[in-house]
Design a protein around this motif. Structure first.
Motif, mmCIF file in Angstrom:
data_model
loop_
_atom_site.group_PDB
_atom_site.id
_atom_site.type_symbol
_atom_site.label_atom_id
_atom_site.label_comp_id
_atom_site.label_asym_id
_atom_site.label_seq_id
_atom_site.Cartn_x
_atom_site.Cartn_y
_atom_site.Cartn_z
ATOM 1 N N ALA A 27 6.843 8.440 -9.936
ATOM 2 C CA ALA A 27 6.311 7.153 -10.377
ATOM 3 C C ALA A 27 5.209 6.664 -9.445
ATOM 4 O O ALA A 27 4.207 6.091 -9.902
ATOM 5 C CB ALA A 27 7.442 6.123 -10.443
ATOM 6 N N CYS A 28 5.366 6.883 -8.159
ATOM 7 C CA CYS A 28 4.322 6.505 -7.204
ATOM 8 C C CYS A 28 3.035 7.279 -7.475
ATOM 9 O O CYS A 28 1.923 6.721 -7.416
ATOM 10 C CB CYS A 28 4.790 6.765 -5.776
ATOM 11 S SG CYS A 28 6.054 5.614 -5.190
ATOM 12 N N GLU A 29 3.174 8.562 -7.765
ATOM 13 C CA GLU A 29 2.004 9.383 -8.065
ATOM 14 C C GLU A 29 1.335 8.908 -9.357
ATOM 15 O O GLU A 29 0.091 8.842 -9.437
ATOM 16 C CB GLU A 29 2.412 10.845 -8.172
ATOM 17 C CG GLU A 29 2.902 11.423 -6.853
ATOM 18 C CD GLU A 29 3.550 12.791 -6.995
ATOM 19 O OE1 GLU A 29 3.716 13.244 -8.153
ATOM 20 O OE2 GLU A 29 3.890 13.394 -5.961
ATOM 21 N N ALA A 30 2.144 8.541 -10.361
ATOM 22 C CA ALA A 30 1.597 8.032 -11.619
ATOM 23 C C ALA A 30 0.895 6.694 -11.409
ATOM 24 O O ALA A 30 -0.155 6.421 -12.015
ATOM 25 C CB ALA A 30 2.707 7.896 -12.654
ATOM 26 N N ARG A 72 0.808 -1.218 0.000
ATOM 27 C CA ARG A 72 0.000 0.000 0.000
ATOM 28 C C ARG A 72 0.843 1.270 0.000
ATOM 29 O O ARG A 72 0.304 2.374 -0.127
ATOM 30 C CB ARG A 72 -0.914 0.004 1.222
ATOM 31 C CG ARG A 72 -1.904 -1.150 1.268
ATOM 32 C CD ARG A 72 -2.723 -1.096 2.533
ATOM 33 N NE ARG A 72 -3.627 -2.242 2.634
ATOM 34 C CZ ARG A 72 -4.377 -2.490 3.691
ATOM 35 N NH1 ARG A 72 -4.337 -1.691 4.752
ATOM 36 N NH2 ARG A 72 -5.171 -3.559 3.709
ATOM 37 N N ALA A 73 2.154 1.104 0.164
ATOM 38 C CA ALA A 73 3.012 2.285 0.258
ATOM 39 C C ALA A 73 4.430 1.929 -0.145
ATOM 40 O O ALA A 73 4.805 0.750 -0.212
ATOM 41 C CB ALA A 73 2.999 2.837 1.679
ATOM 42 N N ARG A 81 -2.495 7.269 -9.942
ATOM 43 C CA ARG A 81 -3.431 7.764 -10.965
ATOM 44 C C ARG A 81 -3.873 6.638 -11.891
ATOM 45 O O ARG A 81 -5.055 6.536 -12.241
ATOM 46 C CB ARG A 81 -2.782 8.882 -11.783
ATOM 47 C CG ARG A 81 -2.551 10.177 -11.023
ATOM 48 C CD ARG A 81 -2.248 11.309 -11.987
ATOM 49 N NE ARG A 81 -1.094 11.036 -12.825
ATOM 50 C CZ ARG A 81 0.153 11.365 -12.508
ATOM 51 N NH1 ARG A 81 0.399 11.969 -11.366
ATOM 52 N NH2 ARG A 81 1.153 11.096 -13.345
ATOM 53 N N HIS A 82 -2.925 5.800 -12.268
ATOM 54 C CA HIS A 82 -3.232 4.726 -13.218
ATOM 55 C C HIS A 82 -4.246 3.740 -12.636
ATOM 56 O O HIS A 82 -5.164 3.298 -13.336
ATOM 57 C CB HIS A 82 -1.952 3.993 -13.600
ATOM 58 C CG HIS A 82 -2.158 2.836 -14.520
ATOM 59 N ND1 HIS A 82 -2.404 2.999 -15.861
ATOM 60 C CD2 HIS A 82 -2.177 1.488 -14.279
ATOM 61 C CE1 HIS A 82 -2.562 1.802 -16.428
ATOM 62 N NE2 HIS A 82 -2.421 0.879 -15.494
ATOM 63 N N HIS A 83 -4.080 3.400 -11.377
ATOM 64 C CA HIS A 83 -4.964 2.418 -10.743
ATOM 65 C C HIS A 83 -6.146 3.069 -10.024
ATOM 66 O O HIS A 83 -7.016 2.354 -9.526
ATOM 67 C CB HIS A 83 -4.167 1.569 -9.747
ATOM 68 C CG HIS A 83 -3.265 0.570 -10.400
ATOM 69 N ND1 HIS A 83 -3.707 -0.648 -10.863
ATOM 70 C CD2 HIS A 83 -1.939 0.614 -10.679
ATOM 71 C CE1 HIS A 83 -2.692 -1.322 -11.389
ATOM 72 N NE2 HIS A 83 -1.606 -0.576 -11.285
ATOM 73 N N GLU A 84 -6.113 4.408 -9.964
ATOM 74 C CA GLU A 84 -7.178 5.150 -9.266
ATOM 75 C C GLU A 84 -7.355 4.627 -7.844
ATOM 76 O O GLU A 84 -8.466 4.431 -7.360
ATOM 77 C CB GLU A 84 -8.494 5.070 -10.042
ATOM 78 C CG GLU A 84 -8.418 5.699 -11.425
ATOM 79 C CD GLU A 84 -9.737 5.672 -12.164
ATOM 80 O OE1 GLU A 84 -10.618 4.872 -11.780
ATOM 81 O OE2 GLU A 84 -9.896 6.461 -13.121
ATOM 82 N N ARG A 85 -6.207 4.416 -7.197
ATOM 83 C CA ARG A 85 -6.185 3.949 -5.813
ATOM 84 C C ARG A 85 -5.098 4.702 -5.068
ATOM 85 O O ARG A 85 -4.055 5.042 -5.644
ATOM 86 C CB ARG A 85 -5.882 2.446 -5.750
ATOM 87 C CG ARG A 85 -6.972 1.549 -6.293
ATOM 88 C CD ARG A 85 -6.499 0.117 -6.381
ATOM 89 N NE ARG A 85 -5.999 -0.383 -5.098
ATOM 90 C CZ ARG A 85 -5.406 -1.571 -4.957
ATOM 91 N NH1 ARG A 85 -5.213 -2.342 -6.017
ATOM 92 N NH2 ARG A 85 -5.001 -1.977 -3.772
ATOM 93 N N PRO A 86 -5.306 4.982 -3.792
ATOM 94 C CA PRO A 86 -4.271 5.674 -3.008
ATOM 95 C C PRO A 86 -3.002 4.824 -2.917
ATOM 96 O O PRO A 86 -3.065 3.601 -2.802
ATOM 97 C CB PRO A 86 -4.919 5.843 -1.626
ATOM 98 C CG PRO A 86 -6.383 5.671 -1.857
ATOM 99 C CD PRO A 86 -6.521 4.713 -2.993
ATOM 100 N N PHE A 87 -1.870 5.494 -3.014
ATOM 101 C CA PHE A 87 -0.589 4.813 -2.864
ATOM 102 C C PHE A 87 0.373 5.793 -2.211
ATOM 103 O O PHE A 87 0.865 6.721 -2.857
ATOM 104 C CB PHE A 87 -0.061 4.335 -4.213
ATOM 105 C CG PHE A 87 1.162 3.457 -4.110
ATOM 106 C CD1 PHE A 87 1.067 2.157 -3.666
ATOM 107 C CD2 PHE A 87 2.416 3.947 -4.453
ATOM 108 C CE1 PHE A 87 2.194 1.345 -3.568
ATOM 109 C CE2 PHE A 87 3.548 3.150 -4.368
ATOM 110 C CZ PHE A 87 3.431 1.845 -3.926
ATOM 111 N N ALA A 88 0.640 5.597 -0.942
ATOM 112 C CA ALA A 88 1.484 6.526 -0.187
ATOM 113 C C ALA A 88 2.953 6.329 -0.539
ATOM 114 O O ALA A 88 3.393 5.216 -0.833
ATOM 115 C CB ALA A 88 1.276 6.319 1.310
#
Length: 215
Positions: A36-39, A13-14, A42-49
């Motif tokens: 890359a984490c931010e991309a 998750r992070a 966006r790609h999966h439309e899920r939060p990723f810290a």
């Protein structure tokens, strides 16, 4: 040639990125991983810290800062990525907490390099901080040194065959049994990291398009 990534079962998750000695969160690899984490989110439309903390040049403080950042992200579902000295710290966290880790040209036994810099005053280009290497660096690194990797399958190594700072063969031996990708002609800076982002995230259980654009 890039090997086909093998996804982990459960996506993390992070991500925690740990930079190298006397570097910072402004380094090219740290900024690339953050973007890359931010991309990915966006790609999966899920939060990723994602955290790319600035680490102290002192080994004991750097490890404490890395532990604090990991606590913020959550120790059970975080992929730890470390470059050079950050790879050494990432190994300590992975071994302590049973985490998956991606190591980019990791320092295997950093204490042995202290003698090369003993008495020298260095400057951190990002912060402007000046500091002098003394014997306490050797003592701290020696006390932190791990003996062996308990579960090699938790690790992915990204190594440059022409690393001018660290001999990639040391990492191959120390992390025997770990998945290892050696980039022909790659140097210590590992400027080709963007090409390896898909396999990096796959080690954390995430499927990403190949090639992976961070725009």
């Amino acid at each position: 040639m890039l090997a086909e990534p093998t996804p982990a079962v459960q996506p993390v998750r992070a991500l925690l990125y740990l930079h190298g000695f006397n570097s910072s969160s402004a380094s090219p690899k740290a900024r690339l991983v953050k973007a890359a984490c931010e991309a990915l989110a966006r790609h999966h439309e899920r939060p990723f810290a994602c955290l790319t903390p600035d680490l102290s040049h002192r080994p004991d403080l750097a490890l404490a800062q890395a532990e604090s950042a990991l606590e913020v992200l959550g120790r059970e579902n975080t992929l730890v990525v470390g470059s050079s000295m950050g790879g050494f710290l990432a190994t300590l966290l992975a071994e302590r907490h049973g985490l998956r880790a991606v190591l980019i040209n990791p320092a295997v036994r950093p204490a042995r390099f202290v003698a090369d810099y003993l008495g020298q005053t260095l400057v951190n280009e990002a912060s402007g901080e000046r500091f002098t290497i003394d014997n306490s660096y050797f003592d701290q690194l020696t006390s932190q040194q791990w003996d062996r990797i308990v579960q090699p399958s938790r690790y992915l190594l990204l190594l440059g065959s022409n690393d001018e700072t660290l001999d990639c063969r040391d990492a191959v031996r120390a992390y025997a049994g770990s998945r290892t990708l050696i980039h022909p002609g790659g140097d210590h800076g590992f400027e080709v990291l963007q090409d390896y982002l898909p396999v990096l995230f796959a080690h954390g259980g995430w499927q990403v398009p190949t090639p992976f654009s961070i725009a």
